[in-house]
Motif scaffolding. Structure first.
Motif, PDB file in Angstrom:
ATOM      1  N   TYR A 138      -1.597   0.237  10.385  1.00  0.00           N
ATOM      2  CA  TYR A 138      -2.986   0.057  10.831  1.00  0.00           C
ATOM      3  C   TYR A 138      -3.960   0.841   9.968  1.00  0.00           C
ATOM      4  O   TYR A 138      -5.101   0.408   9.754  1.00  0.00           O
ATOM      5  CB  TYR A 138      -3.122   0.471  12.296  1.00  0.00           C
ATOM      6  CG  TYR A 138      -4.393  -0.030  12.939  1.00  0.00           C
ATOM      7  CD1 TYR A 138      -4.545  -1.380  13.243  1.00  0.00           C
ATOM      8  CD2 TYR A 138      -5.443   0.833  13.227  1.00  0.00           C
ATOM      9  CE1 TYR A 138      -5.706  -1.852  13.823  1.00  0.00           C
ATOM     10  CE2 TYR A 138      -6.602   0.378  13.802  1.00  0.00           C
ATOM     11  CZ  TYR A 138      -6.733  -0.973  14.103  1.00  0.00           C
ATOM     12  OH  TYR A 138      -7.891  -1.433  14.671  1.00  0.00           O
ATOM     13  N   ARG A 139      -3.507   1.984   9.461  1.00  0.00           N
ATOM     14  CA  ARG A 139      -4.376   2.751   8.556  1.00  0.00           C
ATOM     15  C   ARG A 139      -4.688   1.952   7.288  1.00  0.00           C
ATOM     16  O   ARG A 139      -5.733   2.153   6.659  1.00  0.00           O
ATOM     17  CB  ARG A 139      -3.723   4.083   8.201  1.00  0.00           C
ATOM     18  CG  ARG A 139      -3.829   5.133   9.294  1.00  0.00           C
ATOM     19  CD  ARG A 139      -3.502   6.516   8.762  1.00  0.00           C
ATOM     20  NE  ARG A 139      -2.098   6.627   8.384  1.00  0.00           N
ATOM     21  CZ  ARG A 139      -1.141   7.063   9.198  1.00  0.00           C
ATOM     22  NH1 ARG A 139      -1.428   7.416  10.437  1.00  0.00           N
ATOM     23  NH2 ARG A 139       0.105   7.148   8.785  1.00  0.00           N
ATOM     24  N   LEU A 140      -3.765   1.058   6.921  1.00  0.00           N
ATOM     25  CA  LEU A 140      -3.938   0.225   5.724  1.00  0.00           C
ATOM     26  C   LEU A 140      -4.141  -1.241   6.097  1.00  0.00           C
ATOM     27  O   LEU A 140      -3.787  -2.143   5.341  1.00  0.00           O
ATOM     28  CB  LEU A 140      -2.705   0.364   4.823  1.00  0.00           C
ATOM     29  CG  LEU A 140      -2.386   1.777   4.325  1.00  0.00           C
ATOM     30  CD1 LEU A 140      -1.034   1.795   3.630  1.00  0.00           C
ATOM     31  CD2 LEU A 140      -3.476   2.283   3.394  1.00  0.00           C
ATOM     32  N   ARG A 141      -4.750  -1.470   7.276  1.00  0.00           N
ATOM     33  CA  ARG A 141      -4.830  -2.842   7.790  1.00  0.00           C
ATOM     34  C   ARG A 141      -5.635  -3.773   6.896  1.00  0.00           C
ATOM     35  O   ARG A 141      -5.363  -4.969   6.854  1.00  0.00           O
ATOM     36  CB  ARG A 141      -5.396  -2.855   9.207  1.00  0.00           C
ATOM     37  CG  ARG A 141      -6.805  -2.288   9.357  1.00  0.00           C
ATOM     38  CD  ARG A 141      -7.149  -2.134  10.834  1.00  0.00           C
ATOM     39  NE  ARG A 141      -8.470  -1.572  11.061  1.00  0.00           N
ATOM     40  CZ  ARG A 141      -8.757  -0.280  10.997  1.00  0.00           C
ATOM     41  NH1 ARG A 141      -7.799   0.585  10.690  1.00  0.00           N
ATOM     42  NH2 ARG A 141      -9.972   0.162  11.220  1.00  0.00           N
ATOM     43  N   ARG A 142      -6.602  -3.262   6.174  1.00  0.00           N
ATOM     44  CA  ARG A 142      -7.368  -4.138   5.270  1.00  0.00           C
ATOM     45  C   ARG A 142      -6.452  -4.716   4.196  1.00  0.00           C
ATOM     46  O   ARG A 142      -6.627  -5.860   3.768  1.00  0.00           O
ATOM     47  CB  ARG A 142      -8.517  -3.362   4.629  1.00  0.00           C
ATOM     48  CG  ARG A 142      -9.640  -3.018   5.593  1.00  0.00           C
ATOM     49  CD  ARG A 142     -10.807  -2.372   4.858  1.00  0.00           C
ATOM     50  NE  ARG A 142     -11.893  -2.054   5.772  1.00  0.00           N
ATOM     51  CZ  ARG A 142     -13.044  -1.483   5.401  1.00  0.00           C
ATOM     52  NH1 ARG A 142     -13.229  -1.172   4.105  1.00  0.00           N
ATOM     53  NH2 ARG A 142     -13.972  -1.220   6.281  1.00  0.00           N
ATOM     54  N   PHE A 143      -5.490  -3.920   3.785  1.00  0.00           N
ATOM     55  CA  PHE A 143      -4.556  -4.382   2.759  1.00  0.00           C
ATOM     56  C   PHE A 143      -3.504  -5.308   3.365  1.00  0.00           C
ATOM     57  O   PHE A 143      -3.150  -6.337   2.776  1.00  0.00           O
ATOM     58  CB  PHE A 143      -3.879  -3.174   2.101  1.00  0.00           C
ATOM     59  CG  PHE A 143      -2.811  -3.545   1.118  1.00  0.00           C
ATOM     60  CD1 PHE A 143      -3.133  -4.024  -0.147  1.00  0.00           C
ATOM     61  CD2 PHE A 143      -1.468  -3.425   1.456  1.00  0.00           C
ATOM     62  CE1 PHE A 143      -2.138  -4.374  -1.047  1.00  0.00           C
ATOM     63  CE2 PHE A 143      -0.472  -3.769   0.563  1.00  0.00           C
ATOM     64  CZ  PHE A 143      -0.815  -4.248  -0.693  1.00  0.00           C
ATOM     65  N   PHE A 144      -2.997  -4.963   4.549  1.00  0.00           N
ATOM     66  CA  PHE A 144      -1.886  -5.718   5.133  1.00  0.00           C
ATOM     67  C   PHE A 144      -2.328  -6.904   5.993  1.00  0.00           C
ATOM     68  O   PHE A 144      -1.492  -7.726   6.367  1.00  0.00           O
ATOM     69  CB  PHE A 144      -1.000  -4.792   5.982  1.00  0.00           C
ATOM     70  CG  PHE A 144      -0.050  -3.968   5.169  1.00  0.00           C
ATOM     71  CD1 PHE A 144       1.070  -4.535   4.593  1.00  0.00           C
ATOM     72  CD2 PHE A 144      -0.278  -2.607   4.976  1.00  0.00           C
ATOM     73  CE1 PHE A 144       1.955  -3.778   3.848  1.00  0.00           C
ATOM     74  CE2 PHE A 144       0.601  -1.834   4.239  1.00  0.00           C
ATOM     75  CZ  PHE A 144       1.721  -2.428   3.667  1.00  0.00           C
ATOM     76  N   ARG A 145      -3.604  -6.987   6.329  1.00  0.00           N
ATOM     77  CA  ARG A 145      -4.039  -8.058   7.231  1.00  0.00           C
ATOM     78  C   ARG A 145      -3.719  -9.437   6.662  1.00  0.00           C
ATOM     79  O   ARG A 145      -3.287 -10.339   7.394  1.00  0.00           O
ATOM     80  CB  ARG A 145      -5.542  -7.930   7.515  1.00  0.00           C
ATOM     81  CG  ARG A 145      -6.072  -8.976   8.501  1.00  0.00           C
ATOM     82  CD  ARG A 145      -7.487  -8.655   8.929  1.00  0.00           C
ATOM     83  NE  ARG A 145      -7.516  -7.476   9.775  1.00  0.00           N
ATOM     84  CZ  ARG A 145      -7.297  -7.497  11.094  1.00  0.00           C
ATOM     85  NH1 ARG A 145      -6.992  -8.640  11.687  1.00  0.00           N
ATOM     86  NH2 ARG A 145      -7.379  -6.408  11.806  1.00  0.00           N
ATOM     87  N   LYS A 146      -3.899  -9.618   5.374  1.00  0.00           N
ATOM     88  CA  LYS A 146      -3.604 -10.921   4.767  1.00  0.00           C
ATOM     89  C   LYS A 146      -2.118 -11.248   4.886  1.00  0.00           C
ATOM     90  O   LYS A 146      -1.746 -12.403   5.160  1.00  0.00           O
ATOM     91  CB  LYS A 146      -4.037 -10.927   3.298  1.00  0.00           C
ATOM     92  CG  LYS A 146      -3.803 -12.257   2.596  1.00  0.00           C
ATOM     93  CD  LYS A 146      -4.279 -12.197   1.156  1.00  0.00           C
ATOM     94  CE  LYS A 146      -4.009 -13.527   0.440  1.00  0.00           C
ATOM     95  NZ  LYS A 146      -4.449 -13.469  -0.981  1.00  0.00           N
ATOM     96  N   THR A 147      -1.269 -10.237   4.687  1.00  0.00           N
ATOM     97  CA  THR A 147       0.176 -10.458   4.771  1.00  0.00           C
ATOM     98  C   THR A 147       0.589 -10.842   6.182  1.00  0.00           C
ATOM     99  O   THR A 147       1.307 -11.820   6.395  1.00  0.00           O
ATOM    100  CB  THR A 147       0.933  -9.200   4.321  1.00  0.00           C
ATOM    101  OG1 THR A 147       0.577  -8.912   2.956  1.00  0.00           O
ATOM    102  CG2 THR A 147       2.430  -9.396   4.412  1.00  0.00           C
ATOM    103  N   PHE A 148       0.142 -10.072   7.167  1.00  0.00           N
ATOM    104  CA  PHE A 148       0.479 -10.393   8.553  1.00  0.00           C
ATOM    105  C   PHE A 148      -0.150 -11.718   8.975  1.00  0.00           C
ATOM    106  O   PHE A 148       0.462 -12.499   9.714  1.00  0.00           O
ATOM    107  CB  PHE A 148       0.017  -9.271   9.487  1.00  0.00           C
ATOM    108  CG  PHE A 148       0.959  -8.109   9.564  1.00  0.00           C
ATOM    109  CD1 PHE A 148       1.912  -8.028  10.573  1.00  0.00           C
ATOM    110  CD2 PHE A 148       0.898  -7.075   8.639  1.00  0.00           C
ATOM    111  CE1 PHE A 148       2.781  -6.955  10.654  1.00  0.00           C
ATOM    112  CE2 PHE A 148       1.760  -5.999   8.711  1.00  0.00           C
ATOM    113  CZ  PHE A 148       2.716  -5.934   9.720  1.00  0.00           C
ATOM    114  N   GLY A 149      -1.355 -11.980   8.498  1.00  0.00           N
ATOM    115  CA  GLY A 149      -2.028 -13.219   8.854  1.00  0.00           C
ATOM    116  C   GLY A 149      -1.359 -14.454   8.293  1.00  0.00           C
ATOM    117  O   GLY A 149      -1.580 -15.568   8.787  1.00  0.00           O
ATOM    118  N   ALA A 150      -0.522 -14.277   7.266  1.00  0.00           N
ATOM    119  CA  ALA A 150       0.168 -15.418   6.659  1.00  0.00           C
ATOM    120  C   ALA A 150       1.430 -15.810   7.410  1.00  0.00           C
ATOM    121  O   ALA A 150       2.029 -16.848   7.121  1.00  0.00           O
ATOM    122  CB  ALA A 150       0.522 -15.094   5.205  1.00  0.00           C
ATOM    123  N   LEU A 151       1.848 -14.998   8.373  1.00  0.00           N
ATOM    124  CA  LEU A 151       3.076 -15.304   9.108  1.00  0.00           C
ATOM    125  C   LEU A 151       2.897 -16.569   9.943  1.00  0.00           C
ATOM    126  O   LEU A 151       1.937 -16.700  10.695  1.00  0.00           O
ATOM    127  CB  LEU A 151       3.465 -14.135  10.011  1.00  0.00           C
ATOM    128  CG  LEU A 151       3.871 -12.843   9.282  1.00  0.00           C
ATOM    129  CD1 LEU A 151       4.058 -11.703  10.274  1.00  0.00           C
ATOM    130  CD2 LEU A 151       5.148 -13.060   8.464  1.00  0.00           C
TER     131      LEU A 151
END
Length: 425
Positions: A160-173
């Motif tokens: 969550y601290r890096l959610r801007r970076f990981f949001r695209k990855t999780f959103g692609a699931l």
């Protein structure tokens, strides 16, 4: 090479003193150099199931044959040496099933890996959301989802601290089947669309066959004979034991050895091979502790045993009168208690089981497990060993709890088939 690769390279250099301490094989495979799999058979689709290590691989025992029954070829991949070994033991040689090592998340390695495997859909067990891998699957039009999804509070805080970076990855699931509502909420907070998110429970409940009272696994009898365990004397088994950070005692093996009642045998099975030597020393070392890897029978009267091998924990649990689940007395988040309870064993956990909060909570609601503080462990062990009726009642309640939670394997199969445009039946 992309931006993420340029981050991975210096990170690998900085962390080299840590990962270089461990002996790892298959470096070519880790960089995607695996033999290309045969073309997908006509009329079939290929599913890639990725599990990290031994525990995650074990949850696939029911899913792999279920997918094959639905006309799929199945590729099981694992990251760790022990996970790959276990996958080969369970699935290698089965028709329509392949076992490979998963690649590191460098974009060239990922591309080579996917070129060799050619999956039609990918299901990641528990988490394993690697950005380069998921991004490359999306570019190829391969749906990727998470089954048996588990996002612990500790992992969630980091993501969550890096959610801007990981949001695209999780959103692609394309789909996420989470083990419980807390995990589902965390996946949603990381960007997984609600319509792609469901609570499907854990396949670990399905992977465990409930033992009948008095039954003994054939491999358990062999283990007892080869180690020299006296079947007429009580046996405590500490499973997936580990170091204890910041405690009075350095490791759970030392805690168990100190708490073990007089005249009772103790077998410890450390979770990680790199902990074997420290565990052996904590249990008395040469002359007092018998190592499974030595393949020598214990002298008469021996009472301390170290299971420093992979893949025999179930047999050890089957021999136990009481099981103590490791990684629950330190800061490592706990280990899975389902297997020992499915085998009908009275099971104890320490106070720290954040990785299995939901599972332990269900067992505690049914009075099918005992939670105790380190200082109370000796007393609790004496009480349980002296009360066979209580142990039998715990086993009965535990079996009922497990049965009530089963069915996740079929639900996850439905998700995978739906992602390919297929449904069962």
């Amino acid at each position: 090479m992309n931006f993420l690769d340029t981050f991975y390279l210096p990170a690998a250099v900085v962390t080299a003193p840590w990962w270089a301490r461990k002996t790892r094989s298959g470096w070519g495979e880790r960089f995607g150099h695996i033999a290309p799999l045969p073309q997908v058979s006509p009329g079939k689709r290929r599913v890639l199931l990725h599990a990290v290590s031994v525990g995650e691989v074990g949850t696939l025992r029911g899913l792999v044959p279920l997918l094959r029954e639905q006309g799929c070829e199945v590729v099981v991949s694992a990251s760790t040496d022990t996970g790959l070994k276990r996958a080969k033991e369970l699935f290698a040689g089965q028709p329509g099933t392949f076992v490979v090592r998963f690649a590191l998340d460098f974009s060239p390695a990922v591309r080579r890996f996917l070129d060799a495997v050619r999956p039609n859909v990918v299901a990641l067990v528990e988490l394993e959301v690697w950005p380069n891998f998921i991004g490359e699957c999306v570019r190829r039009g391969v749906p990727v989802g998470v089954i048996n999804g588990r996002l612990s509070e500790r992992s969630f805080r980091g993501y969550y601290r890096l959610r801007r970076f990981f949001r695209k990855t999780f959103g692609a699931l394309a789909f996420v089947g989470a083990q419980d509502s807390d995990y589902a909420g965390r996946f949603g907070a990381m960007g997984v669309a609600q319509e792609r998110l469901s609570v499907s429970n854990s396949m670990k409940w399905d992977a465990m066959a409930i033992s009948e009272p008095g039954s003994v696994l054939p491999g358990a009898a062999e283990l007892a004979k080869e180690l020299g365990i006296d079947r007429t004397r009580p046996l405590i088994v500490g499973g997936s034991t580990a170091p204890i950070e910041g405690g009075e005692l350095a490791c759970e093996e030392a805690l168990l050895a100190a708490a073990c009642p007089e005249g009772v045998q103790l077998l410890c099975a450390p979770r990680k091979p790199e902990h074997y030597e420290a565990a052996f020393a904590a249990m008395g070392g040469a002359g007092k502790c018998v190592r499974r890897s030595a393949r020598t029978r214990a002298p008469a009267g021996a009472s301390r045993f170290l299971l420093d091998t992979i893949g025999e924990l179930q047999n050890a649990y089957a021999l136990a009168d009481v099981v103590v689940v490791g990684r629950t007395f330190g800061a490592l988040g706990g280990s899975d208690p389902i297997e020992s309870i499915a085998l009908g064993k009275a099971t104890i956990v320490g106070p720290r089981f954040t990785n299995f909060q939901h599972v332990v909570g269900l067992f505690r609601e049914r009075d099918a497990i005992v939670m105790c503080e380190p200082g109370d462990l000796g007393r609790v062990l004496r009480e349980l060993l002296g009360d066979p009726a209580r142990r039998a009642a715990m086993a009965e309640r535990g079996a009922a709890c497990i049965r009530s939670q089963q069915g996740a394997t079929g639900r996850h199969a439905e998700m995978i088939l739906a992602a390919m445009g297929r449904r069962k039946g």
